[in-house]
Design an enzyme around this catalytic site. Structure first.
Site, mmCIF file in Angstrom:
data_model
loop_
_atom_site.group_PDB
_atom_site.id
_atom_site.type_symbol
_atom_site.label_atom_id
_atom_site.label_comp_id
_atom_site.label_asym_id
_atom_site.label_seq_id
_atom_site.Cartn_x
_atom_site.Cartn_y
_atom_site.Cartn_z
ATOM 1 C CG PHE A 11 -1.614 1.186 1.612
ATOM 2 C CD1 PHE A 11 -2.285 1.959 0.676
ATOM 3 C CD2 PHE A 11 -1.612 1.607 2.942
ATOM 4 C CE1 PHE A 11 -2.942 3.132 1.044
ATOM 5 C CE2 PHE A 11 -2.265 2.772 3.326
ATOM 6 C CZ PHE A 11 -2.925 3.539 2.381
ATOM 7 C CB ILE A 12 2.863 2.986 2.615
ATOM 8 C CG1 ILE A 12 1.663 3.087 3.554
ATOM 9 C CG2 ILE A 12 3.711 4.255 2.701
ATOM 10 C CD1 ILE A 12 2.008 3.113 5.030
ATOM 11 C CE LYS A 34 7.551 -14.560 1.782
ATOM 12 N NZ LYS A 34 7.427 -14.782 3.238
ATOM 13 C CB ILE A 60 13.650 -8.569 3.645
ATOM 14 C CG1 ILE A 60 12.426 -8.750 4.556
ATOM 15 C CG2 ILE A 60 13.370 -7.567 2.533
ATOM 16 C CD1 ILE A 60 12.112 -7.497 5.390
ATOM 17 C CB ALA A 82 9.574 -5.225 3.056
ATOM 18 C CB SER A 85 1.505 -3.751 7.617
ATOM 19 O OG SER A 85 0.483 -4.093 6.709
ATOM 20 C CB THR A 128 3.804 1.923 13.009
ATOM 21 O OG1 THR A 128 2.577 2.207 13.657
ATOM 22 C CG2 THR A 128 4.508 0.827 13.810
ATOM 23 C CG ASP A 129 0.984 6.022 15.375
ATOM 24 O OD1 ASP A 129 0.817 4.870 14.905
ATOM 25 O OD2 ASP A 129 0.043 6.832 15.520
ATOM 26 C CD GLU A 130 -0.611 0.360 15.110
ATOM 27 O OE1 GLU A 130 -0.693 -0.744 15.655
ATOM 28 O OE2 GLU A 130 -1.213 0.662 14.064
ATOM 29 C CE1 TYR A 153 3.063 -3.478 11.721
ATOM 30 C CE2 TYR A 153 1.735 -2.025 13.098
ATOM 31 C CZ TYR A 153 2.558 -2.221 11.998
ATOM 32 O OH TYR A 153 2.882 -1.156 11.185
ATOM 33 C CE LYS A 157 7.302 -1.228 11.192
ATOM 34 N NZ LYS A 157 7.885 -1.363 9.820
ATOM 35 C CE LYS A 192 -3.117 -3.081 7.827
ATOM 36 N NZ LYS A 192 -2.033 -2.409 7.170
ATOM 37 C CG ASN A 252 -12.026 3.026 15.446
ATOM 38 O OD1 ASN A 252 -11.203 3.737 14.873
ATOM 39 N ND2 ASN A 252 -11.671 1.985 16.171
HETATM 40 P P1 NAD Z 1 1.412 -3.570 3.340
HETATM 41 O O1 NAD Z 1 1.100 -4.745 4.184
HETATM 42 O O2 NAD Z 1 0.375 -2.982 2.449
HETATM 43 O O3 NAD Z 1 2.664 -3.887 2.393
HETATM 44 C C1 NAD Z 1 3.793 -4.560 2.855
HETATM 45 C C2 NAD Z 1 4.612 -4.990 1.645
HETATM 46 O O4 NAD Z 1 5.767 -5.695 2.129
HETATM 47 C C3 NAD Z 1 3.860 -5.944 0.704
HETATM 48 O O5 NAD Z 1 4.071 -5.545 -0.637
HETATM 49 C C4 NAD Z 1 4.501 -7.297 0.981
HETATM 50 O O6 NAD Z 1 4.502 -8.159 -0.155
HETATM 51 C C5 NAD Z 1 5.930 -6.898 1.373
HETATM 52 N N1 NAD Z 1 6.568 -7.909 2.225
HETATM 53 C C6 NAD Z 1 6.043 -8.510 3.335
HETATM 54 N N2 NAD Z 1 6.924 -9.403 3.818
HETATM 55 C C7 NAD Z 1 8.017 -9.347 3.037
HETATM 56 C C8 NAD Z 1 9.270 -10.030 3.046
HETATM 57 N N3 NAD Z 1 9.545 -10.953 3.972
HETATM 58 N N4 NAD Z 1 10.184 -9.724 2.093
HETATM 59 C C9 NAD Z 1 9.913 -8.795 1.136
HETATM 60 N N5 NAD Z 1 8.733 -8.128 1.067
HETATM 61 C C10 NAD Z 1 7.804 -8.404 2.013
HETATM 62 O O7 NAD Z 1 1.977 -2.486 4.371
HETATM 63 P P2 NAD Z 1 1.851 -0.893 4.345
HETATM 64 O O8 NAD Z 1 0.609 -0.512 5.030
HETATM 65 O O9 NAD Z 1 2.133 -0.389 2.986
HETATM 66 O O10 NAD Z 1 3.060 -0.501 5.316
HETATM 67 C C11 NAD Z 1 4.374 -0.287 4.805
HETATM 68 C C12 NAD Z 1 5.281 0.102 5.958
HETATM 69 O O11 NAD Z 1 4.798 1.262 6.611
HETATM 70 C C13 NAD Z 1 5.369 -0.998 7.040
HETATM 71 O O12 NAD Z 1 6.690 -1.056 7.490
HETATM 72 C C14 NAD Z 1 4.433 -0.490 8.126
HETATM 73 O O13 NAD Z 1 4.852 -0.954 9.393
HETATM 74 C C15 NAD Z 1 4.612 1.008 7.992
HETATM 75 N N6 NAD Z 1 3.445 1.807 8.408
HETATM 76 C C16 NAD Z 1 2.185 1.529 7.947
HETATM 77 C C17 NAD Z 1 1.121 2.336 8.333
HETATM 78 C C18 NAD Z 1 -0.278 2.105 7.816
HETATM 79 O O14 NAD Z 1 -1.210 2.789 8.250
HETATM 80 N N7 NAD Z 1 -0.500 1.209 6.897
HETATM 81 C C19 NAD Z 1 1.336 3.425 9.190
HETATM 82 C C20 NAD Z 1 2.636 3.673 9.647
HETATM 83 C C21 NAD Z 1 3.692 2.873 9.242
HETATM 84 P P1 TYD Z 2 -6.740 -0.904 11.444
HETATM 85 O O1 TYD Z 2 -7.137 -0.299 10.143
HETATM 86 O O2 TYD Z 2 -6.591 -2.393 11.536
HETATM 87 O O3 TYD Z 2 -5.403 -0.164 11.912
HETATM 88 P P2 TYD Z 2 -4.627 -0.224 13.342
HETATM 89 O O4 TYD Z 2 -5.121 -1.365 14.132
HETATM 90 O O5 TYD Z 2 -3.208 -0.413 12.900
HETATM 91 O O6 TYD Z 2 -4.882 1.101 13.993
HETATM 92 O O7 TYD Z 2 -7.808 -0.482 12.531
HETATM 93 C C1 TYD Z 2 -8.122 0.888 12.777
HETATM 94 C C2 TYD Z 2 -9.095 0.930 13.929
HETATM 95 O O8 TYD Z 2 -10.325 0.319 13.509
HETATM 96 C C3 TYD Z 2 -8.636 0.139 15.143
HETATM 97 O O9 TYD Z 2 -9.047 0.827 16.324
HETATM 98 C C4 TYD Z 2 -9.377 -1.185 15.033
HETATM 99 C C5 TYD Z 2 -10.667 -0.794 14.349
HETATM 100 N N1 TYD Z 2 -11.278 -1.834 13.475
HETATM 101 C C6 TYD Z 2 -12.607 -2.192 13.628
HETATM 102 O O10 TYD Z 2 -13.330 -1.661 14.497
HETATM 103 N N2 TYD Z 2 -13.130 -3.150 12.798
HETATM 104 C C7 TYD Z 2 -12.381 -3.762 11.840
HETATM 105 O O11 TYD Z 2 -12.917 -4.659 11.119
HETATM 106 C C8 TYD Z 2 -11.013 -3.371 11.676
HETATM 107 C C9 TYD Z 2 -10.139 -4.009 10.624
HETATM 108 C C10 TYD Z 2 -10.501 -2.394 12.509
#
Ligand code: NAD
Ligand code: TYD
Length: 347
Positions: A11-12, A34, A60, A82, A85, A128-130, A153, A157, A192, A252
């Site tokens: 995604f990101i 991957k 990786i 990667a 997530s 992540t901020d988590e 998770y 991280k 998500k 939420n």
């Molecule tokens: P995502 O799950 O959409 O994508 C992760 C990517 O990593 C996928 O393309 C997957 O194929 C690849 N991957 C997973 N395991 C792998 C491995 N072993 N080797 C090579 N590639 C691998 O995740 P995202 O939401 O795009 O998040 C990207 C980064 O940003 C992560 O590090 C996540 O912790 C961080 N992040 C995400 C959020 C969010 O809201 N989604 C917020 C803050 C930080």
């Molecule tokens: P999510 O998108 O999984 O992100 P994160 O857990 O990393 O914050 O969830 C966002 C918020 O939404 C979190 O408080 C959990 C809640 N949630 C639901 O209530 N129902 C759902 O089906 C999902 C996936 C998340």
């Protein structure tokens, strides 16, 4: 400059790859992914034939492969995205998160340290901020908030962040880190909250809100995250951490109601129609109550700020899902559906 971006099919990562490939034709961008359930090369169809872009499929965690790759390619910099997530998946399968997020990160940074030639090159770790744990009603996470991860998770991280910092302190390796709040936008895998609920509202499926729906998240448009990564990559200090957030907190349940309202308007449904789909389900184990980010360091020192108002970003995101039904069909077939059953059928 040769830059390795990991996780670029996710995604990101796909937004970061696209931004770097299009905005910096002088850079050579290599995307290593991957292609897990979350990685989808359809996310990058529009840029795959660009001359400054290459894709490599690989894990990786695979030590020999990663070492050989770094020896061969001599990357100047790495932007590491990667990861596994999704918090709910980490609750059912924590070990996968340790392998990819901890072992994979150490594997990568070690290979980078071993083979790097360019003294100006650095390893940029995206996190992540988590890692900071949860907040009550008051306060925000700053770069000095102590780490206190609660989910497998966020624990994985946090561990990866510590290793990256340790490579800086121990070996003097130039690193940069950023910790970002919840992202939303196009190409987001529908497990998500926001993409799952867009899909469910559209298909008149129940909207499973965990617990009371009072948990709070700080939402940022994914392209604003990619812009922040760009500015930190180019202007951030070595060894520095930057928090990235949208200053955009939503309970939420309020967010879900806003999505229902926007989607009823777009789909020509009567007002209040989609809200009937809201179903309160058993809470997530260890569900963090509130996240909120203080991004003032990034804003004041590097001049970044979010570009979009939330309603505008959410509306754009919903439109993207409407216009890309085929993308959604592809990712919601097979493996995703099985996972969906496993997560929600017993709830
Ligand atoms: P995502 O799950 O959409 O994508 C992760 C990517 O990593 C996928 O393309 C997957 O194929 C690849 N991957 C997973 N395991 C792998 C491995 N072993 N080797 C090579 N590639 C691998 O995740 P995202 O939401 O795009 O998040 C990207 C980064 O940003 C992560 O590090 C996540 O912790 C961080 N992040 C995400 C959020 C969010 O809201 N989604 C917020 C803050 C930080
Ligand atoms: P999510 O998108 O999984 O992100 P994160 O857990 O990393 O914050 O969830 C966002 C918020 O939404 C979190 O408080 C959990 C809640 N949630 C639901 O209530 N129902 C759902 O089906 C999902 C996936 C998340």
């Amino acid at each position: 400059m040769k830059i390795l971006i990991t996780g670029g099919a996710g995604f990101i990562g796909s937004h970061v790859v696209r931004r770097f490939v299009l905005n910096y034709p002088q850079y050579e961008i290599i995307n290593l992914d991957k292609l897990t359930y979350a990685g989808n090369l359809e996310n990058l169809q529009d840029i795959e034939s660009k001359e400054n872009y290459r894709f490599i499929k690989g894990d990786i965690v695979d030590r020999e492969f990663i070492d050989g790759l770094f020896e061969r390619e001599q990357f100047d910099c790495v932007i590491h995205l990667a990861a596994e997530s999704h918090v709910d998946r980490s609750i059912s399968n924590p070990l996968e998160f340790v392998y990819t997020n901890v072992v994979g990160t150490v594997n990568l940074i070690h290979a980078f340290k071993t083979h790097r030639k360019n003294p100006e090159g650095f390893f940029y770790h995206v996190s992540t901020d988590e890692v900071y744990g949860e907040l009550s009603d008051e306060g925000k996470f700053t770069e000095t908030t102590p780490y206190s991860p609660n989910s497998p998770y966020s624990a994985s991280k946090a561990s990866s962040d510590h290793f990256v910092r340790a490579y800086h302190e121990t070996y003097g390796l130039p690193v940069k880190l950023s910790n970002c709040s919840n992202n939303y936008g196009s190409h987001h895998f529908p497990e998500k909250l926001i993409p799952l609920f867009i899909n469910n509202i559209r298909n008149r499926k129940p909207l499973p809100v965990y617990g009371t729906g009072d948990n709070v998240r700080d939402w940022l448009f994914v392209e604003d995250h990619a812009a922040a990564i760009d500015v930190i990559f180019h202007k951030g200090g070595a060894g520095e951490t930057y928090n990235i957030g949208g200053n955009n907190e939503w309970k939420n349940i309020d967010l879900v109601r806003l999505m229902c309202k926007l989607m009823d308007q777009k789909l020509g449904r009567p007002e209040g129609d989609s809200e009937k789909l809201i179903t309160f389900v058993k809470d997530r184990a260890g569900h963090d109550f509130r996240y909120a980010i203080d991004s003032s360091k990034l804003m004041n020192e590097l001049g970044w700020e979010p570009s979009l108002q939330f309603e505008e970003g959410l509306s754009k995101t919903i439109d993207w899902y409407f216009e890309n039904e085929q993308w959604l069909e592809h990712v919601t077939s097979g493996a995703y559906l099985e996972y969906y059953k496993q997560q929600y059928e017993q709830r």
